[in-house]
Design a protein around this motif. Structure first.
Motif, PDB file in Angstrom:
ATOM      1  N   LEU A 167      11.193 -83.281  -8.382  1.00 28.59           N
ATOM      2  CA  LEU A 167      12.600 -83.250  -8.015  1.00 28.59           C
ATOM      3  C   LEU A 167      13.168 -81.947  -8.547  1.00 28.59           C
ATOM      4  O   LEU A 167      13.356 -81.793  -9.765  1.00 28.59           O
ATOM      5  N   GLY A 168      13.397 -80.975  -7.654  1.00 29.09           N
ATOM      6  CA  GLY A 168      13.811 -79.656  -8.106  1.00 29.09           C
ATOM      7  C   GLY A 168      12.670 -78.994  -8.872  1.00 29.09           C
ATOM      8  O   GLY A 168      11.539 -78.920  -8.397  1.00 29.09           O
ATOM      9  N   HIS A 169      12.940 -78.556 -10.099  1.00 29.20           N
ATOM     10  CA  HIS A 169      11.912 -77.937 -10.933  1.00 29.20           C
ATOM     11  C   HIS A 169      11.133 -78.960 -11.753  1.00 29.20           C
ATOM     12  O   HIS A 169      10.086 -78.629 -12.312  1.00 29.20           O
ATOM     13  N   PHE A 170      11.613 -80.176 -11.822  1.00 24.96           N
ATOM     14  CA  PHE A 170      10.988 -81.195 -12.674  1.00 24.96           C
ATOM     15  C   PHE A 170       9.775 -81.811 -11.996  1.00 24.96           C
ATOM     16  O   PHE A 170       9.750 -82.029 -10.789  1.00 24.96           O
ATOM     17  N   ARG A 171       8.730 -82.104 -12.797  1.00 28.80           N
ATOM     18  CA  ARG A 171       7.540 -82.809 -12.336  1.00 28.80           C
ATOM     19  C   ARG A 171       7.238 -83.966 -13.299  1.00 28.80           C
ATOM     20  O   ARG A 171       7.422 -83.837 -14.509  1.00 28.80           O
ATOM     21  N   SER A 185       4.038 -72.685 -13.552  1.00 32.71           N
ATOM     22  CA  SER A 185       4.453 -73.998 -14.043  1.00 32.71           C
ATOM     23  C   SER A 185       3.719 -74.356 -15.324  1.00 32.71           C
ATOM     24  O   SER A 185       2.667 -73.780 -15.647  1.00 32.71           O
ATOM     25  N   ALA A 186       4.280 -75.322 -16.035  1.00 33.63           N
ATOM     26  CA  ALA A 186       3.674 -75.840 -17.265  1.00 33.63           C
ATOM     27  C   ALA A 186       3.872 -77.342 -17.299  1.00 33.63           C
ATOM     28  O   ALA A 186       4.846 -77.879 -16.761  1.00 33.63           O
ATOM     29  N   LEU A 246      -1.853 -79.669 -22.707  1.00 34.02           N
ATOM     30  CA  LEU A 246      -0.916 -78.644 -22.248  1.00 34.02           C
ATOM     31  C   LEU A 246      -1.585 -77.817 -21.160  1.00 34.02           C
ATOM     32  O   LEU A 246      -2.675 -77.280 -21.357  1.00 34.02           O
ATOM     33  N   ARG A 247      -0.934 -77.728 -20.000  1.00 28.28           N
ATOM     34  CA  ARG A 247      -1.486 -76.966 -18.883  1.00 28.28           C
ATOM     35  C   ARG A 247      -0.515 -75.864 -18.457  1.00 28.28           C
ATOM     36  O   ARG A 247       0.668 -76.114 -18.267  1.00 28.28           O
TER      37      ARG A 247
END
Length: 240
Positions: free
Chosen positions: A93-97, A136-137, A161-162
């Motif tokens: 949603l937008g920038h959020f994953r 992205s992270a 952490l990716r």
């Protein structure tokens, strides 16, 4: 307004609406085959194949499924037979994953009979565009069970952490993913994985690729290497 213009406007609106329907399903595939052969002081052969299928559903859901297999011999002895499979469904949603993960691994190189991972966690896309470029992270919390070839086993909780970079310009593209996965109870026990692919695309579906992989695991069976590096060249096929 003439009837023909009204009809044309209606058809255009219907086409745009259909193209943006929230129940649209898109499937993308990418296959990669690379190899390396050396002879002389050291005789070595390595073949690696990687396949990924991404299912995109509607406006907010995706499910990448990835698998890879490596086979390597050195001086006519089997050294590497690595298998990795993982699925990472996500909601954006937008920038959020929001990610989930399920993974399975076998590794002759590190003495692993079976490794199973399950987890979930958040992510953030710092940059995305219509060309598929991305920075992205994400940080997932995973539960991991490893069963080694000597009969021992280990069950731990890890933070994963990716960092992901996807870039393309003209006929060149770069795809790089780095994982850092420490044991949440003992940060001296950790794993680092890095995979980078540089591609030169000479048709819309085929490309020549250079593939770099690096793996480090701080805790392995006695006599097994803690790290492994491969650089291979091959070809890739993809659909859009």
């Amino acid at each position: 307004m003439p009837f023909s213009l009204l009809l044309a406007a209606f058809l255009l609106l219907a086409t745009c609406t259909q193209a943006q329907r929230p129940d649209t399903t898109i499937i993308r595939y990418n296959g990669l085959l690379t190899g390396q052969y050396t002879s002389g002081g050291v005789n070595r052969m390595l073949l690696t194949t990687t396949h990924s299928v991404t299912f995109l559903r509607g406006l907010h859901f995706g499910a990448p499924v990835n698998g890879s297999f490596s086979y390597g011999r050195q001086d006519n002895l089997l050294k590497e037979r690595e298998f990795l499979f993982n699925a990472t469904p996500y909601y954006w949603l937008g920038h959020f994953r929001a990610y989930g993960i399920g993974g399975y691994e076998r590794s002759n190189l590190r003495g692993i009979d079976n490794r199973i991972q399950l987890g979930l966690g958040p992510g953030w896309a710092f940059y995305t565009d219509s060309l598929g470029r991305e920075v992205s992270a994400s940080n997932l919390f995973i539960r991991e069970a490893t069963y080694f070839q000597d009969g021992s086993q280990r069950i731990v909780s890890r933070s994963s952490l990716r960092l992901k970079l996807v870039y393309s310009k003209g006929v060149f593209s770069l795809n790089s993913t780095t994982f850092y996965q420490p044991n949440m109870r003992n940060f001296d026990d950790y794993r680092v994985n890095q995979l980078s692919t540089l591609a030169l695309r000479f048709t819309p579906r085929f490309a020549i690729t250079a593939n770099y992989t690096y793996t480090f695991e701080s805790r392995v069976l006695e006599g097994k290497p803690t790290d492994n590096t491969n650089l291979t060249v091959g070809v890739a096929f993809s659909t859009k």
